[in-house]
Design a protein around this motif. Structure first.
Motif, PDB file in Angstrom:
ATOM      1  N   ASP A 194       0.829  -1.203   0.000  1.00 29.54           N
ATOM      2  CA  ASP A 194       0.000   0.000   0.000  1.00 29.54           C
ATOM      3  C   ASP A 194       0.865   1.256   0.000  1.00 29.54           C
ATOM      4  O   ASP A 194       0.499   2.275  -0.590  1.00 29.54           O
ATOM      5  N   LEU A 195       2.013   1.156   0.675  1.00 25.71           N
ATOM      6  CA  LEU A 195       2.935   2.286   0.758  1.00 25.71           C
ATOM      7  C   LEU A 195       4.367   1.790   0.567  1.00 25.71           C
ATOM      8  O   LEU A 195       4.749   0.766   1.140  1.00 25.71           O
ATOM      9  N   ILE A 196       5.124   2.516  -0.223  1.00 25.91           N
ATOM     10  CA  ILE A 196       6.566   2.332  -0.281  1.00 25.91           C
ATOM     11  C   ILE A 196       7.194   3.671   0.064  1.00 25.91           C
ATOM     12  O   ILE A 196       6.872   4.695  -0.541  1.00 25.91           O
ATOM     13  N   ILE A 197       8.058   3.666   1.066  1.00 24.17           N
ATOM     14  CA  ILE A 197       8.742   4.903   1.442  1.00 24.17           C
ATOM     15  C   ILE A 197      10.252   4.663   1.395  1.00 24.17           C
ATOM     16  O   ILE A 197      10.718   3.533   1.564  1.00 24.17           O
ATOM     17  N   THR A 198      10.999   5.723   1.156  1.00 22.70           N
ATOM     18  CA  THR A 198      12.447   5.579   1.117  1.00 22.70           C
ATOM     19  C   THR A 198      13.138   6.914   1.309  1.00 22.70           C
ATOM     20  O   THR A 198      12.689   7.945   0.807  1.00 22.70           O
ATOM     21  N   ASN A 199      14.210   6.872   2.068  1.00 22.68           N
ATOM     22  CA  ASN A 199      15.141   7.994   2.197  1.00 22.68           C
ATOM     23  C   ASN A 199      16.497   7.449   1.760  1.00 22.68           C
ATOM     24  O   ASN A 199      17.347   7.110   2.572  1.00 22.68           O
ATOM     25  N   PRO A 200      16.691   7.332   0.440  1.00 19.25           N
ATOM     26  CA  PRO A 200      17.848   6.602  -0.096  1.00 19.25           C
ATOM     27  C   PRO A 200      19.097   7.476  -0.191  1.00 19.25           C
ATOM     28  O   PRO A 200      19.039   8.695   0.036  1.00 19.25           O
ATOM     29  N   PRO A 201      20.235   6.894  -0.548  1.00 14.33           N
ATOM     30  CA  PRO A 201      21.404   7.706  -0.884  1.00 14.33           C
ATOM     31  C   PRO A 201      21.077   8.589  -2.095  1.00 14.33           C
ATOM     32  O   PRO A 201      20.686   8.071  -3.138  1.00 14.33           O
ATOM     33  N   TYR A 202      21.241   9.902  -1.937  1.00 16.35           N
ATOM     34  CA  TYR A 202      20.861  10.795  -3.035  1.00 16.35           C
ATOM     35  C   TYR A 202      21.822  11.966  -3.224  1.00 16.35           C
ATOM     36  O   TYR A 202      21.579  12.847  -4.057  1.00 16.35           O
ATOM     37  N   VAL A 203      22.928  12.000  -2.494  1.00 21.54           N
ATOM     38  CA  VAL A 203      23.840  13.138  -2.607  1.00 21.54           C
ATOM     39  C   VAL A 203      24.620  13.021  -3.910  1.00 21.54           C
ATOM     40  O   VAL A 203      25.244  11.991  -4.188  1.00 21.54           O
ATOM     41  N   ASN A 204      24.573  14.075  -4.730  1.00 19.16           N
ATOM     42  CA  ASN A 204      25.280  14.026  -6.011  1.00 19.16           C
ATOM     43  C   ASN A 204      26.790  14.105  -5.795  1.00 19.16           C
ATOM     44  O   ASN A 204      27.268  14.525  -4.737  1.00 19.16           O
ATOM     45  N   SER A 205      27.544  13.703  -6.812  1.00 15.55           N
ATOM     46  CA  SER A 205      28.989  13.566  -6.663  1.00 15.55           C
ATOM     47  C   SER A 205      29.669  14.898  -6.350  1.00 15.55           C
ATOM     48  O   SER A 205      30.653  14.939  -5.601  1.00 15.55           O
ATOM     49  N   GLY A 206      29.152  15.986  -6.904  1.00 17.30           N
ATOM     50  CA  GLY A 206      29.729  17.292  -6.612  1.00 17.30           C
ATOM     51  C   GLY A 206      29.589  17.650  -5.148  1.00 17.30           C
ATOM     52  O   GLY A 206      30.533  18.146  -4.520  1.00 17.30           O
ATOM     53  N   SER A 207      28.414  17.387  -4.590  1.00 20.01           N
ATOM     54  CA  SER A 207      28.185  17.676  -3.175  1.00 20.01           C
ATOM     55  C   SER A 207      28.972  16.733  -2.279  1.00 20.01           C
ATOM     56  O   SER A 207      29.449  17.128  -1.204  1.00 20.01           O
ATOM     57  N   MET A 208      29.106  15.463  -2.702  1.00 25.61           N
ATOM     58  CA  MET A 208      29.879  14.507  -1.909  1.00 25.61           C
ATOM     59  C   MET A 208      31.311  14.991  -1.708  1.00 25.61           C
ATOM     60  O   MET A 208      31.911  14.782  -0.651  1.00 25.61           O
ATOM     61  N   ALA A 209      31.843  15.643  -2.718  1.00 25.04           N
ATOM     62  CA  ALA A 209      33.243  16.084  -2.656  1.00 25.04           C
ATOM     63  C   ALA A 209      33.455  17.241  -1.694  1.00 25.04           C
ATOM     64  O   ALA A 209      34.598  17.539  -1.317  1.00 25.04           O
ATOM     65  N   LEU A 262       3.470  -1.756  -6.126  1.00 26.62           N
ATOM     66  CA  LEU A 262       2.412  -0.998  -5.460  1.00 26.62           C
ATOM     67  C   LEU A 262       1.041  -1.579  -5.774  1.00 26.62           C
ATOM     68  O   LEU A 262       0.788  -2.049  -6.889  1.00 26.62           O
ATOM     69  N   THR A 263       0.140  -1.517  -4.791  1.00 29.86           N
ATOM     70  CA  THR A 263      -1.249  -1.871  -5.030  1.00 29.86           C
ATOM     71  C   THR A 263      -1.877  -0.844  -5.975  1.00 29.86           C
ATOM     72  O   THR A 263      -1.269   0.183  -6.290  1.00 29.86           O
ATOM     73  N   GLU A 264      -3.082  -1.110  -6.398  1.00 26.89           N
ATOM     74  CA  GLU A 264      -3.742  -0.235  -7.376  1.00 26.89           C
ATOM     75  C   GLU A 264      -3.777   1.211  -6.912  1.00 26.89           C
ATOM     76  O   GLU A 264      -3.585   2.143  -7.706  1.00 26.89           O
ATOM     77  N   ASP A 265      -4.050   1.424  -5.631  1.00 27.87           N
ATOM     78  CA  ASP A 265      -4.117   2.778  -5.083  1.00 27.87           C
ATOM     79  C   ASP A 265      -2.890   3.113  -4.244  1.00 27.87           C
ATOM     80  O   ASP A 265      -2.921   4.024  -3.410  1.00 27.87           O
ATOM     81  N   GLY A 266      -1.809   2.382  -4.466  1.00 27.08           N
ATOM     82  CA  GLY A 266      -0.619   2.555  -3.647  1.00 27.08           C
ATOM     83  C   GLY A 266       0.097   3.873  -3.892  1.00 27.08           C
ATOM     84  O   GLY A 266      -0.122   4.559  -4.898  1.00 27.08           O
ATOM     85  N   ILE A 267       0.977   4.210  -2.952  1.00 28.26           N
ATOM     86  CA  ILE A 267       1.719   5.475  -3.005  1.00 28.26           C
ATOM     87  C   ILE A 267       3.199   5.195  -2.762  1.00 28.26           C
ATOM     88  O   ILE A 267       3.562   4.421  -1.872  1.00 28.26           O
ATOM     89  N   LEU A 268       4.030   5.844  -3.564  1.00 34.64           N
ATOM     90  CA  LEU A 268       5.474   5.846  -3.359  1.00 34.64           C
ATOM     91  C   LEU A 268       5.875   7.219  -2.839  1.00 34.64           C
ATOM     92  O   LEU A 268       5.496   8.238  -3.422  1.00 34.64           O
ATOM     93  N   MET A 269       6.643   7.255  -1.734  1.00 31.05           N
ATOM     94  CA  MET A 269       7.129   8.521  -1.187  1.00 31.05           C
ATOM     95  C   MET A 269       8.645   8.455  -1.095  1.00 31.05           C
ATOM     96  O   MET A 269       9.199   7.513  -0.521  1.00 31.05           O
ATOM     97  N   VAL A 270       9.303   9.462  -1.671  1.00 31.53           N
ATOM     98  CA  VAL A 270      10.769   9.463  -1.787  1.00 31.53           C
ATOM     99  C   VAL A 270      11.324  10.777  -1.241  1.00 31.53           C
ATOM    100  O   VAL A 270      10.880  11.859  -1.630  1.00 31.53           O
ATOM    101  N   GLU A 271      12.311  10.662  -0.375  1.00 32.41           N
ATOM    102  CA  GLU A 271      13.024  11.850   0.099  1.00 32.41           C
ATOM    103  C   GLU A 271      14.283  12.030  -0.735  1.00 32.41           C
ATOM    104  O   GLU A 271      15.063  11.089  -0.900  1.00 32.41           O
TER     105      GLU A 271
END
Length: 300
Positions: free
Chosen positions: A199-214, A249-258
């Motif tokens: 019904d819900l998929i949530i994630t706070n994944p690795p997202y820092v771009n390479s320029g910011s990582m440096a 996701l289910t038919e009415d499911g939601i994906l939330m991404v940080e």
């Protein structure tokens, strides 16, 4: 040269010293506290085993020599080694939730956490009908625990590629006595996730771009880099998460991404995908959600 412990007598003395030292040494605050005063107060209260929400009664308290020494050692590590406060105290707070952390996981700091108490209203119409939740890149397990607490009828599958991170998550799950509702899975994103839809998929994944990582402040170098680095544009894992969510996701499911400060890169990566940018304390650029049907239409 370090300041002699005999210089200090009261809590107030140590607080003033810590704030001044943090500001003079340009300590970076991005792991819970927002400024030198809050961080200094937290570290001193924690070291002295005092309530974290009460400082006034103790400001003029005279401290024992061993208490002063312990506080000064904590301040010195924070300044000299640039260790985030949460690693020094082995705890991190999200709202009213307290989690164990160490350098096997990044310090919990998620804007999704702000949305959980309201159970993702208005996008989730009937929170009691949510029975299956997937969290990808769970780290310390903090969001999975909060989700299980908020969505009382849901089973939560919490995924991370790191066995070390899952060991920390297991400790937190046990603390909150949620072993029967939070299932920890070692997996590279969806690879080992059980069949079925959520019904819900949530994630706070690795997202820092390479320029910011440096250019990350030293404090971030104590964290597992695998939990931060997201490739050239920060979207390496996010692309897989979004595309493969369509089948999960289910038919009415939601994906939330940080995605933190990477909105511009996200909008390029997912051009044409209807994304709802959710308001958080940091504005409207940190978290997006996608409806299952919109995602499937976009892919087709």
């Amino acid at each position: 040269m370090s300041t002699p412990a005999s210089t200090f007598q009261t809590f107030r003395d140590l607080l003033r010293y810590a704030v001044s030292r943090f500001q003079r040494e340009k300590v970076f605050f991005g792991h819970g506290s927002a400024n030198a005063l809050d961080e200094a107060a937290y570290l001193i209260l924690h070291t002295l085993h005092l309530p974290l929400d009460k400082i006034d009664p103790f400001l003029d308290a005279r401290l024992l020599p061993e208490e002063i020494e312990a506080v000064l050692a904590m301040i010195e590590r924070r300044v000299t080694d640039r260790v985030p406060a949460s690693y020094l105290t082995n705890e991190a707070w999200l709202g009213t939730y307290n989690f164990y952390v160490d350098e096997r996981v990044i310090v919990p700091r998620s804007f999704i956490a702000e949305l959980i108490p309201e159970r993702f209203s208005p996008w989730v119409g009937d929170a009691d009908s949510v029975t299956r939740i997937l969290e990808l890149c769970t780290g310390s397990g903090c969001l999975a625990i909060m989700m299980a607490d908020a969505f009382e009828n849901a089973q939560v599958d919490a995924v991370d590629i790191s066995a070390d991170a899952l060991a920390v998550a297991a400790r937190n799950v046990a603390t909150y006595e949620l072993q029967d509702r939070v299932n920890l899975i070692q997996s590279d994103l969806y690879q080992n996730v059980p069949a079925g839809q959520y019904d819900l998929i949530i994630t706070n994944p690795p997202y820092v771009n390479s320029g910011s990582m440096a250019t990350l402040p030293k404090e971030y170098l104590h964290e597992p880099q695998i939990a931060l680095a997201g490739g050239d544009d920060g979207m390496d894992l996010v692309r897989t998460i979004v595309r493969e969510a369509a089948d999960r996701l289910t038919e009415d499911g939601i994906l939330m991404v940080e995605i933190g400060n990477e909105r511009a890169f996200a909008e390029v990566a997912f051009d044409g995908l209807p994304m709802t940018w959710v308001s958080t304390s940091a504005g409207d650029d940190m978290v997006f959600l996608v409806q299952a049907q919109d995602l499937r239409d976009w892919l087709n």
